[in-house]
Design an enzyme around this catalytic site. Structure first.
Site, PDB file in Angstrom:
ATOM      1  CE1 TYR A 117      -2.934  -3.215   0.874  1.00 21.10           C
ATOM      2  CE2 TYR A 117      -1.977  -3.127   3.069  1.00 21.10           C
ATOM      3  CZ  TYR A 117      -2.731  -3.782   2.114  1.00 21.10           C
ATOM      4  OH  TYR A 117      -3.292  -5.003   2.410  1.00 21.10           O
ATOM      5  CG  HIS A 118       3.952   1.785   1.369  1.00 25.36           C
ATOM      6  ND1 HIS A 118       4.869   0.995   2.031  1.00 25.36           N
ATOM      7  CD2 HIS A 118       2.974   2.050   2.268  1.00 25.36           C
ATOM      8  CE1 HIS A 118       4.470   0.794   3.268  1.00 25.36           C
ATOM      9  NE2 HIS A 118       3.312   1.422   3.444  1.00 25.36           N
ATOM     10  N   PRO A 119       2.067   3.200  -3.032  1.00 26.88           N
ATOM     11  CG  PRO A 119      -0.023   3.655  -4.009  1.00 26.88           C
ATOM     12  CD  PRO A 119       0.616   3.037  -2.793  1.00 26.88           C
TER      13      PRO A 119
END
Length: 531
Positions: free
Chosen positions: A469-471
Protein backbone atom coordinates in the site's frame (compact mmCIF):
# COMPACT_ATOMS: atom_id res chain seq x y z
CA UNK A 1 -21.83 26.10 -2.65
CA UNK A 2 -22.30 29.73 -1.65
CA UNK A 3 -18.95 30.92 -2.93
CA UNK A 4 -17.75 29.44 -6.22
CA UNK A 5 -14.37 31.21 -6.30
CA UNK A 6 -11.49 30.84 -3.87
CA UNK A 7 -7.81 31.68 -3.69
CA UNK A 8 -6.89 27.99 -3.57
CA UNK A 9 -8.82 24.92 -4.67
CA UNK A 10 -7.42 21.67 -3.26
CA UNK A 11 -8.45 18.41 -4.90
CA UNK A 12 -8.35 15.45 -2.50
CA UNK A 13 -8.83 15.46 1.27
CA UNK A 14 -6.16 12.89 2.09
CA UNK A 15 -2.83 13.31 3.84
CA UNK A 16 -1.58 15.95 1.40
CA UNK A 17 -4.86 17.79 0.90
CA UNK A 18 -5.79 17.96 4.59
CA UNK A 19 -2.45 19.60 5.39
CA UNK A 20 -2.74 22.06 2.50
CA UNK A 21 -6.27 23.16 3.38
CA UNK A 22 -5.55 23.37 7.09
CA UNK A 23 -2.29 25.30 6.77
CA UNK A 24 -3.28 27.65 3.93
CA UNK A 25 -6.47 28.66 5.74
CA UNK A 26 -4.44 29.74 8.78
CA UNK A 27 -4.23 33.09 6.99
CA UNK A 28 -7.69 34.65 7.45
CA UNK A 29 -7.16 36.67 4.28
CA UNK A 30 -6.80 33.52 2.16
CA UNK A 31 -9.83 31.50 1.06
CA UNK A 32 -9.53 27.75 0.52
CA UNK A 33 -11.91 25.14 -0.87
CA UNK A 34 -11.15 21.46 -0.34
CA UNK A 35 -12.86 18.96 -2.64
CA UNK A 36 -13.16 15.35 -1.44
CA UNK A 37 -14.96 12.60 -3.35
CA UNK A 38 -15.62 10.52 -0.22
CA UNK A 39 -17.34 11.25 3.06
CA UNK A 40 -16.38 12.98 6.29
CA UNK A 41 -14.07 10.27 7.60
CA UNK A 42 -15.34 10.57 11.17
CA UNK A 43 -17.25 7.30 11.66
CA UNK A 44 -16.51 4.66 14.29
CA UNK A 45 -14.71 2.58 11.63
CA UNK A 46 -12.22 5.39 11.17
CA UNK A 47 -11.84 6.47 14.80
CA UNK A 48 -11.53 3.01 16.38
CA UNK A 49 -8.17 1.61 15.23
CA UNK A 50 -9.40 -1.95 14.60
CA UNK A 51 -11.97 -0.49 12.21
CA UNK A 52 -9.33 -0.83 9.51
CA UNK A 53 -10.37 -4.46 9.16
CA UNK A 54 -13.81 -3.24 8.03
CA UNK A 55 -12.37 -0.82 5.47
CA UNK A 56 -9.23 -2.24 3.81
CA UNK A 57 -10.95 -5.37 2.40
CA UNK A 58 -14.15 -3.57 1.37
CA UNK A 59 -15.40 -0.40 -0.32
CA UNK A 60 -16.11 1.33 2.99
CA UNK A 61 -14.16 4.62 2.73
CA UNK A 62 -12.09 2.87 0.08
CA UNK A 63 -11.70 3.18 -3.71
CA UNK A 64 -10.64 -0.51 -3.74
CA UNK A 65 -8.73 -0.33 -7.01
CA UNK A 66 -7.20 -3.28 -8.83
CA UNK A 67 -4.09 -3.43 -10.99
CA UNK A 68 -3.92 -4.70 -14.52
CA UNK A 69 -2.73 -8.33 -14.73
CA UNK A 70 0.85 -8.57 -13.48
CA UNK A 71 3.17 -10.68 -15.61
CA UNK A 72 5.61 -11.01 -12.69
CA UNK A 73 2.82 -12.35 -10.47
CA UNK A 74 1.65 -15.14 -12.80
CA UNK A 75 -0.86 -12.83 -14.45
CA UNK A 76 -2.71 -12.03 -11.21
CA UNK A 77 -4.44 -8.71 -10.64
CA UNK A 78 -3.23 -6.94 -7.51
CA UNK A 79 -5.48 -5.16 -5.02
CA UNK A 80 -4.90 -1.47 -4.30
CA UNK A 81 -7.01 -0.04 -1.45
CA UNK A 82 -6.96 3.78 -1.31
CA UNK A 83 -8.76 5.95 1.19
CA UNK A 84 -11.99 7.62 0.03
CA UNK A 85 -12.91 10.05 2.82
CA UNK A 86 -11.47 13.07 4.56
CA UNK A 87 -8.10 11.83 5.71
CA UNK A 88 -7.65 9.73 2.58
CA UNK A 89 -5.52 6.67 3.11
CA UNK A 90 -4.61 7.93 6.60
CA UNK A 91 -8.25 7.14 7.47
CA UNK A 92 -7.91 3.45 6.57
CA UNK A 93 -4.21 2.61 7.01
CA UNK A 94 -2.47 0.81 9.87
CA UNK A 95 -1.28 4.13 11.31
CA UNK A 96 2.45 3.30 11.35
CA UNK A 97 4.62 6.39 11.75
CA UNK A 98 7.87 5.99 9.84
CA UNK A 99 9.73 8.50 7.70
CA UNK A 100 12.13 6.46 5.61
CA UNK A 101 15.91 6.66 5.62
CA UNK A 102 18.10 9.77 5.53
CA UNK A 103 19.64 8.57 2.26
CA UNK A 104 16.22 8.55 0.54
CA UNK A 105 15.92 12.32 0.76
CA UNK A 106 19.60 12.99 0.10
CA UNK A 107 19.10 10.98 -3.09
CA UNK A 108 16.18 13.21 -4.09
CA UNK A 109 18.42 16.25 -3.67
CA UNK A 110 21.21 14.57 -5.65
CA UNK A 111 18.75 14.12 -8.53
CA UNK A 112 18.46 17.90 -8.77
CA UNK A 113 15.64 18.50 -6.29
CA UNK A 114 17.21 21.36 -4.39
CA UNK A 115 15.78 21.78 -0.90
CA UNK A 116 14.73 18.15 -0.44
CA UNK A 117 17.73 16.63 1.37
CA UNK A 118 17.12 15.00 4.74
CA UNK A 119 18.43 18.03 6.59
CA UNK A 120 16.03 20.17 4.54
CA UNK A 121 12.94 18.05 5.25
CA UNK A 122 13.56 17.07 8.89
CA UNK A 123 12.17 20.40 10.18
CA UNK A 124 8.89 19.66 8.37
CA UNK A 125 8.63 16.18 9.87
CA UNK A 126 9.15 17.77 13.27
CA UNK A 127 6.70 20.59 12.55
CA UNK A 128 3.93 18.11 11.80
CA UNK A 129 4.66 15.74 14.70
CA UNK A 130 3.22 15.69 18.22
CA UNK A 131 5.18 12.80 19.69
CA UNK A 132 3.81 11.84 23.09
CA UNK A 133 6.81 9.80 24.18
CA UNK A 134 10.08 10.72 22.47
CA UNK A 135 11.61 14.12 23.16
CA UNK A 136 14.88 14.64 21.31
CA UNK A 137 16.45 16.35 18.31
CA UNK A 138 14.79 13.96 15.86
CA UNK A 139 11.18 14.51 16.89
CA UNK A 140 8.55 17.22 17.21
CA UNK A 141 6.23 17.54 20.19
CA UNK A 142 3.96 20.44 19.27
CA UNK A 143 2.58 19.55 15.83
CA UNK A 144 -1.00 18.57 15.00
CA UNK A 145 -0.21 14.93 14.07
CA UNK A 146 -0.28 12.90 17.26
CA UNK A 147 2.21 10.03 17.42
CA UNK A 148 2.12 7.56 20.29
CA UNK A 149 3.15 4.15 21.53
CA UNK A 150 0.59 1.42 20.98
CA UNK A 151 -1.88 0.94 23.83
CA UNK A 152 -2.66 -2.72 23.20
CA UNK A 153 -0.45 -4.00 26.06
CA UNK A 154 0.10 -7.11 23.96
CA UNK A 155 2.88 -9.38 25.30
CA UNK A 156 3.78 -10.34 21.73
CA UNK A 157 5.90 -7.17 21.56
CA UNK A 158 8.46 -8.54 23.99
CA UNK A 159 8.37 -11.94 22.30
CA UNK A 160 9.07 -10.26 18.95
CA UNK A 161 12.03 -8.31 20.29
CA UNK A 162 13.42 -11.45 21.91
CA UNK A 163 12.92 -13.29 18.61
CA UNK A 164 14.99 -10.63 16.87
CA UNK A 165 17.81 -11.18 19.35
CA UNK A 166 17.57 -14.95 18.94
CA UNK A 167 17.79 -14.56 15.17
CA UNK A 168 20.81 -12.28 15.50
CA UNK A 169 19.02 -9.17 14.20
CA UNK A 170 19.45 -5.69 15.65
CA UNK A 171 16.67 -4.09 17.69
CA UNK A 172 15.65 -0.46 18.10
CA UNK A 173 13.15 1.58 20.07
CA UNK A 174 12.90 4.36 17.44
CA UNK A 175 12.76 3.82 13.68
CA UNK A 176 12.86 7.60 13.15
CA UNK A 177 15.95 8.40 15.19
CA UNK A 178 19.62 8.44 14.38
CA UNK A 179 19.54 5.00 12.80
CA UNK A 180 16.66 3.16 11.19
CA UNK A 181 17.94 -0.43 11.11
CA UNK A 182 16.50 -2.87 13.61
CA UNK A 183 13.29 -4.54 14.78
CA UNK A 184 10.88 -3.40 17.47
CA UNK A 185 7.40 -2.00 18.12
CA UNK A 186 5.96 0.66 15.83
CA UNK A 187 4.75 4.07 16.89
CA UNK A 188 1.36 4.99 15.47
CA UNK A 189 -0.68 8.05 14.54
CA UNK A 190 -3.11 7.76 17.43
CA UNK A 191 -4.29 10.00 20.25
CA UNK A 192 -5.76 8.43 23.38
CA UNK A 193 -6.31 5.12 21.61
CA UNK A 194 -8.08 6.64 18.58
CA UNK A 195 -6.87 6.93 14.99
CA UNK A 196 -5.43 10.37 14.30
CA UNK A 197 -5.82 10.77 10.56
CA UNK A 198 -4.45 13.76 8.66
CA UNK A 199 -7.99 15.15 8.60
CA UNK A 200 -8.36 14.90 12.38
CA UNK A 201 -4.98 16.57 12.74
CA UNK A 202 -5.20 19.39 10.22
CA UNK A 203 -8.80 19.83 9.12
CA UNK A 204 -11.52 18.85 11.56
CA UNK A 205 -10.53 21.24 14.38
CA UNK A 206 -11.25 24.13 11.99
CA UNK A 207 -14.49 23.03 10.32
CA UNK A 208 -17.21 25.55 11.09
CA UNK A 209 -14.70 27.83 12.83
CA UNK A 210 -12.74 29.22 9.90
CA UNK A 211 -15.03 31.10 7.55
CA UNK A 212 -12.30 31.12 4.88
CA UNK A 213 -12.22 27.30 4.74
CA UNK A 214 -14.87 25.42 2.80
CA UNK A 215 -14.85 21.61 2.64
CA UNK A 216 -17.02 19.79 0.12
CA UNK A 217 -17.50 16.02 0.43
CA UNK A 218 -19.01 13.82 -2.26
CA UNK A 219 -17.31 16.12 -4.77
CA UNK A 220 -15.77 14.14 -7.63
CA UNK A 221 -13.18 16.10 -9.59
CA UNK A 222 -13.61 15.55 -13.35
CA UNK A 223 -10.89 17.79 -14.77
CA UNK A 224 -8.87 20.92 -14.23
CA UNK A 225 -9.93 23.82 -16.45
CA UNK A 226 -6.97 25.38 -18.29
CA UNK A 227 -7.32 28.85 -19.84
CA UNK A 228 -4.40 30.40 -21.74
CA UNK A 229 -1.92 28.04 -20.10
CA UNK A 230 -3.19 28.58 -16.56
CA UNK A 231 -5.24 26.37 -14.23
CA UNK A 232 -8.26 28.45 -13.28
CA UNK A 233 -10.90 26.01 -12.04
CA UNK A 234 -11.85 22.44 -11.21
CA UNK A 235 -14.90 20.82 -12.75
CA UNK A 236 -16.69 18.63 -10.21
CA UNK A 237 -19.61 16.25 -10.13
CA UNK A 238 -21.55 16.44 -6.89
CA UNK A 239 -25.01 15.12 -6.17
CA UNK A 240 -25.83 14.68 -9.86
CA UNK A 241 -24.74 18.21 -10.77
CA UNK A 242 -21.66 19.28 -12.69
CA UNK A 243 -20.13 22.70 -12.05
CA UNK A 244 -16.86 24.56 -11.75
CA UNK A 245 -15.06 25.80 -8.66
CA UNK A 246 -12.68 28.57 -9.63
CA UNK A 247 -9.22 29.31 -8.19
CA UNK A 248 -7.79 32.82 -8.18
CA UNK A 249 -4.28 31.72 -7.21
CA UNK A 250 -3.74 27.97 -7.55
CA UNK A 251 -5.28 24.59 -8.09
CA UNK A 252 -3.54 22.01 -5.90
CA UNK A 253 -3.89 18.33 -6.80
CA UNK A 254 -3.61 16.01 -3.80
CA UNK A 255 -5.57 13.07 -5.17
CA UNK A 256 -2.81 10.49 -4.69
CA UNK A 257 -0.46 8.41 -6.80
CA UNK A 258 -3.26 7.01 -8.98
CA UNK A 259 -5.77 9.83 -9.28
CA UNK A 260 -3.51 12.88 -9.51
CA UNK A 261 -1.98 11.64 -12.79
CA UNK A 262 -5.42 10.49 -13.93
CA UNK A 263 -6.82 13.97 -13.32
CA UNK A 264 -3.92 15.62 -15.15
CA UNK A 265 -4.49 13.38 -18.16
CA UNK A 266 -8.26 13.96 -18.12
CA UNK A 267 -7.41 17.68 -18.16
CA UNK A 268 -5.26 17.38 -21.27
CA UNK A 269 -1.89 17.32 -19.50
CA UNK A 270 0.21 14.28 -20.33
CA UNK A 271 1.63 12.38 -23.26
CA UNK A 272 -0.01 13.91 -26.32
CA UNK A 273 -0.19 10.67 -28.29
CA UNK A 274 -1.86 8.80 -25.44
CA UNK A 275 -4.39 11.57 -24.86
CA UNK A 276 -5.34 11.72 -28.54
CA UNK A 277 -6.16 8.01 -28.43
CA UNK A 278 -8.83 8.82 -25.86
CA UNK A 279 -10.13 11.87 -27.69
CA UNK A 280 -8.83 14.33 -25.08
CA UNK A 281 -7.77 17.76 -26.31
CA UNK A 282 -4.11 18.38 -25.51
CA UNK A 283 -3.43 21.33 -23.22
CA UNK A 284 0.23 20.61 -22.55
CA UNK A 285 2.45 17.74 -23.68
CA UNK A 286 4.05 16.34 -20.53
CA UNK A 287 5.14 12.77 -21.24
CA UNK A 288 6.09 11.87 -17.66
CA UNK A 289 2.53 12.05 -16.31
CA UNK A 290 1.62 8.61 -15.01
CA UNK A 291 5.11 7.21 -15.56
CA UNK A 292 7.57 6.26 -12.81
CA UNK A 293 4.98 4.44 -10.63
CA UNK A 294 6.78 2.62 -7.81
CA UNK A 295 5.45 0.50 -4.96
CA UNK A 296 6.75 -1.91 -2.33
CA UNK A 297 6.19 -5.55 -3.35
CA UNK A 298 5.23 -7.55 -0.29
CA UNK A 299 4.98 -11.19 0.80
CA UNK A 300 2.95 -12.34 3.82
CA UNK A 301 3.72 -15.38 5.96
CA UNK A 302 0.70 -16.83 7.76
CA UNK A 303 0.60 -19.01 10.88
CA UNK A 304 -2.14 -20.71 12.83
CA UNK A 305 -2.19 -20.00 16.55
CA UNK A 306 -4.18 -20.84 19.65
CA UNK A 307 -3.11 -17.69 21.50
CA UNK A 308 -6.02 -15.38 22.35
CA UNK A 309 -3.72 -12.35 22.31
CA UNK A 310 -4.14 -12.64 18.54
CA UNK A 311 -7.26 -11.84 16.55
CA UNK A 312 -9.37 -14.66 15.13
CA UNK A 313 -12.71 -16.38 14.92
CA UNK A 314 -13.44 -18.63 17.91
CA UNK A 315 -15.69 -18.88 20.97
CA UNK A 316 -12.79 -17.92 23.22
CA UNK A 317 -11.94 -15.02 20.95
CA UNK A 318 -15.52 -13.77 21.03
CA UNK A 319 -15.57 -13.82 24.83
CA UNK A 320 -12.27 -11.97 24.87
CA UNK A 321 -13.65 -9.32 22.50
CA UNK A 322 -16.59 -8.57 24.81
CA UNK A 323 -14.12 -7.80 27.59
CA UNK A 324 -11.95 -5.80 25.21
CA UNK A 325 -14.92 -3.67 24.12
CA UNK A 326 -15.64 -2.81 27.74
CA UNK A 327 -11.99 -1.98 28.31
CA UNK A 328 -11.86 0.24 25.23
CA UNK A 329 -14.90 2.20 26.35
CA UNK A 330 -13.44 2.74 29.83
CA UNK A 331 -9.72 3.11 29.16
CA UNK A 332 -9.14 3.46 25.40
CA UNK A 333 -6.64 0.63 25.77
CA UNK A 334 -6.43 -3.01 24.77
CA UNK A 335 -6.94 -4.98 21.59
CA UNK A 336 -9.39 -2.54 19.98
CA UNK A 337 -6.59 0.05 19.81
CA UNK A 338 -4.54 -2.34 17.70
CA UNK A 339 -3.24 -1.27 14.31
CA UNK A 340 -2.79 -5.03 13.64
CA UNK A 341 0.79 -4.48 12.36
CA UNK A 342 2.10 -3.82 15.85
CA UNK A 343 5.74 -4.80 15.43
CA UNK A 344 8.29 -4.89 12.65
CA UNK A 345 11.23 -2.92 11.44
CA UNK A 346 14.02 -2.65 8.93
CA UNK A 347 16.68 -5.14 7.88
CA UNK A 348 19.36 -5.52 5.22
CA UNK A 349 19.68 -8.49 2.90
CA UNK A 350 23.45 -7.86 2.91
CA UNK A 351 25.38 -6.11 5.70
CA UNK A 352 27.34 -3.88 3.33
CA UNK A 353 24.21 -2.10 2.08
CA UNK A 354 24.11 1.62 3.03
CA UNK A 355 20.49 1.40 4.23
CA UNK A 356 17.96 -1.33 5.08
CA UNK A 357 16.22 -2.67 1.98
CA UNK A 358 13.57 -4.76 3.75
CA UNK A 359 10.68 -3.83 6.03
CA UNK A 360 8.76 -6.27 8.23
CA UNK A 361 5.25 -5.89 9.63
CA UNK A 362 4.22 -8.45 12.28
CA UNK A 363 0.42 -8.67 12.30
CA UNK A 364 -1.49 -10.04 15.30
CA UNK A 365 -3.94 -11.88 13.03
CA UNK A 366 -3.72 -14.30 10.17
CA UNK A 367 -4.03 -12.10 7.09
CA UNK A 368 -4.54 -13.51 3.64
CA UNK A 369 -5.54 -11.71 0.45
CA UNK A 370 -5.66 -8.31 2.20
CA UNK A 371 -8.02 -9.69 4.89
CA UNK A 372 -10.54 -10.64 2.19
CA UNK A 373 -10.03 -14.37 2.82
CA UNK A 374 -11.16 -15.34 6.33
CA UNK A 375 -10.19 -18.42 8.35
CA UNK A 376 -11.58 -20.01 11.49
CA UNK A 377 -9.31 -19.87 14.49
CA UNK A 378 -6.51 -17.48 15.40
CA UNK A 379 -3.16 -16.69 13.89
CA UNK A 380 -0.36 -14.24 13.21
CA UNK A 381 1.25 -13.02 10.01
CA UNK A 382 4.50 -11.40 9.04
CA UNK A 383 4.89 -9.18 5.99
CA UNK A 384 8.25 -8.69 4.31
CA UNK A 385 8.48 -6.01 1.64
CA UNK A 386 11.25 -4.80 -0.63
CA UNK A 387 11.91 -1.12 0.02
CA UNK A 388 13.74 -0.09 -3.13
CA UNK A 389 12.54 -2.30 -5.98
CA UNK A 390 13.97 -1.77 -9.44
CA UNK A 391 10.66 -2.45 -11.19
CA UNK A 392 8.92 0.70 -12.40
CA UNK A 393 5.33 0.83 -13.64
CA UNK A 394 2.80 3.39 -14.77
CA UNK A 395 -0.73 4.76 -14.46
CA UNK A 396 -2.76 5.21 -17.65
CA UNK A 397 -6.27 6.18 -18.57
CA UNK A 398 -8.86 3.50 -19.15
CA UNK A 399 -11.00 6.06 -20.97
CA UNK A 400 -11.82 9.75 -20.94
CA UNK A 401 -14.71 9.06 -18.57
CA UNK A 402 -13.66 10.43 -15.14
CA UNK A 403 -15.77 7.75 -13.45
CA UNK A 404 -13.64 4.95 -14.90
CA UNK A 405 -10.80 3.82 -12.63
CA UNK A 406 -7.30 4.38 -13.99
CA UNK A 407 -5.23 1.50 -15.34
CA UNK A 408 -2.69 0.74 -12.61
CA UNK A 409 0.42 -1.24 -13.56
CA UNK A 410 3.10 -1.44 -10.83
CA UNK A 411 4.96 -4.12 -12.84
CA UNK A 412 5.68 -6.08 -9.68
CA UNK A 413 8.75 -8.35 -9.93
CA UNK A 414 9.30 -7.15 -13.50
CA UNK A 415 13.00 -6.61 -12.78
CA UNK A 416 14.73 -9.92 -11.99
CA UNK A 417 16.71 -8.45 -9.11
CA UNK A 418 13.51 -7.76 -7.17
CA UNK A 419 12.68 -11.46 -7.05
CA UNK A 420 16.18 -12.33 -5.84
CA UNK A 421 16.14 -9.66 -3.14
CA UNK A 422 12.72 -10.80 -1.92
CA UNK A 423 14.01 -14.38 -1.88
CA UNK A 424 16.66 -13.26 0.61
CA UNK A 425 13.99 -11.34 2.53
CA UNK A 426 11.86 -14.48 2.68
CA UNK A 427 14.74 -16.41 4.27
CA UNK A 428 15.52 -13.68 6.81
CA UNK A 429 11.86 -13.43 7.84
CA UNK A 430 11.38 -17.19 8.11
CA UNK A 431 14.45 -17.38 10.37
CA UNK A 432 12.84 -14.81 12.66
CA UNK A 433 9.47 -16.56 12.71
CA UNK A 434 11.08 -19.92 13.52
CA UNK A 435 12.71 -18.66 16.73
CA UNK A 436 11.72 -20.14 20.10
CA UNK A 437 10.45 -16.74 21.26
CA UNK A 438 7.61 -16.82 18.73
CA UNK A 439 6.76 -20.51 19.18
CA UNK A 440 3.86 -19.65 21.49
CA UNK A 441 2.24 -17.70 18.65
CA UNK A 442 3.34 -19.34 15.40
CA UNK A 443 2.01 -22.86 15.95
CA UNK A 444 1.70 -23.97 12.34
CA UNK A 445 2.97 -22.49 9.10
CA UNK A 446 -0.21 -22.33 7.05
CA UNK A 447 1.28 -21.24 3.72
CA UNK A 448 4.94 -22.14 3.32
CA UNK A 449 5.60 -25.27 5.39
CA UNK A 450 6.48 -27.22 2.23
CA UNK A 451 8.53 -24.44 0.63
CA UNK A 452 12.26 -25.10 0.95
CA UNK A 453 14.39 -24.70 -2.18
CA UNK A 454 15.16 -21.36 -3.79
CA UNK A 455 13.01 -22.26 -6.77
CA UNK A 456 10.10 -23.15 -4.47
CA UNK A 457 10.51 -19.80 -2.71
CA UNK A 458 10.54 -17.96 -6.05
CA UNK A 459 7.38 -19.79 -7.05
CA UNK A 460 5.49 -18.90 -3.86
CA UNK A 461 6.63 -15.29 -4.17
CA UNK A 462 5.21 -15.04 -7.69
CA UNK A 463 2.03 -16.74 -6.45
CA UNK A 464 1.46 -14.47 -3.43
CA UNK A 465 3.32 -11.14 -3.61
CA UNK A 466 1.21 -7.97 -3.79
CA UNK A 467 1.32 -4.37 -2.58
CA UNK A 468 1.88 -3.19 0.97
CA UNK A 469 0.00 0.00 0.00
CA UNK A 470 2.78 2.49 -0.77
CA UNK A 471 2.35 3.67 -4.40
CA UNK A 472 4.35 6.77 -5.30
CA UNK A 473 6.14 8.54 -8.12
CA UNK A 474 3.58 8.93 -10.92
CA UNK A 475 3.90 12.76 -11.04
CA UNK A 476 7.53 12.82 -10.14
CA UNK A 477 9.46 15.85 -9.00
CA UNK A 478 12.64 16.53 -10.90
CA UNK A 479 14.59 18.37 -13.57
CA UNK A 480 14.74 15.59 -16.18
CA UNK A 481 12.54 15.10 -19.29
CA UNK A 482 10.08 12.80 -17.47
CA UNK A 483 9.60 15.09 -14.46
CA UNK A 484 6.04 16.33 -14.00
CA UNK A 485 6.65 18.93 -11.27
CA UNK A 486 9.65 21.09 -10.43
CA UNK A 487 11.26 21.14 -6.96
CA UNK A 488 8.60 23.67 -5.90
CA UNK A 489 5.95 21.09 -6.95
CA UNK A 490 4.66 23.29 -9.80
CA UNK A 491 3.44 21.37 -12.84
CA UNK A 492 5.73 22.06 -15.77
CA UNK A 493 4.15 24.10 -18.54
CA UNK A 494 0.96 25.08 -16.68
CA UNK A 495 0.70 28.10 -14.41
CA UNK A 496 -1.22 28.00 -11.14
CA UNK A 497 -1.10 24.21 -10.79
CA UNK A 498 0.76 22.11 -8.24
CA UNK A 499 0.75 18.48 -7.17
CA UNK A 500 1.19 17.80 -3.45
CA UNK A 501 1.00 14.11 -2.57
CA UNK A 502 3.03 10.89 -2.76
CA UNK A 503 2.96 10.97 -6.55
CA UNK A 504 5.70 13.63 -6.57
CA UNK A 505 8.28 11.35 -4.91
CA UNK A 506 10.99 10.75 -7.52
CA UNK A 507 11.93 7.47 -5.85
CA UNK A 508 10.36 5.28 -3.16
CA UNK A 509 11.34 5.97 0.41
CA UNK A 510 12.34 3.15 2.72
CA UNK A 511 9.25 2.97 4.88
CA UNK A 512 5.52 3.69 5.17
CA UNK A 513 4.49 6.69 3.09
CA UNK A 514 1.92 8.56 5.22
CA UNK A 515 4.32 10.64 7.34
CA UNK A 516 6.46 11.58 4.29
CA UNK A 517 3.34 12.71 2.40
CA UNK A 518 2.38 14.95 5.31
CA UNK A 519 5.94 16.31 5.35
CA UNK A 520 5.73 17.05 1.61
CA UNK A 521 2.57 19.08 2.16
CA UNK A 522 4.03 20.98 5.12
CA UNK A 523 6.95 21.98 2.91
CA UNK A 524 4.64 22.82 0.00
CA UNK A 525 2.87 25.42 2.14
CA UNK A 526 6.17 27.23 2.65
CA UNK A 527 6.97 26.92 -1.06
CA UNK A 528 3.65 28.62 -1.87
CA UNK A 529 4.24 31.37 0.67
CA UNK A 530 7.71 31.92 -0.80
CA UNK A 531 6.07 32.67 -4.16
Amino acid sequence: MANEEFDFVVVGGGSGGSVMAGRLSEDPGTSVCLLEAGGRGDSWAVKMPVGAVAMVPTRLNNWAFETVPQAGLNGRRGYQPRGKALGGSSAINVMIYTRGHRSDYDHWAALGNTGWSFDDVLPYFKKSEHNEHIVDAWHGNDGPLWVSQLRTDNPIHQHFIEAARQAGYPTTSDFNGEQQEGLGSYQVTQKNGERWSAARAYLMPHLGRRHNLQVETGAYAQRVIIEQGRAVAVEIRQGGNIRQVRARREVILAAGAFQSPQLLMLSGIGDGEDLRKHGIALQHHLPGVGKNLQDHPDFVFGYKSDNLDTFGISLGGSARMIKEMQRYRKERRGMLTSNFAECGGFLKTHPELPAPNLQLHLVVARVENHARTLHMGHGISCHVCLLRPKSIGDVRLQSKNPQDAPLIDPKFLDHPQDLEDLLEGFKLTRKLMNTPALAAYAKQDALTADVHSDDEIRAVLRARVDTVYHPVGSCKMGVDPLAVVDPALRVYGVQGLRVVDASIMPTLIGGNTNAPTIMIAEKAVDLIHAG
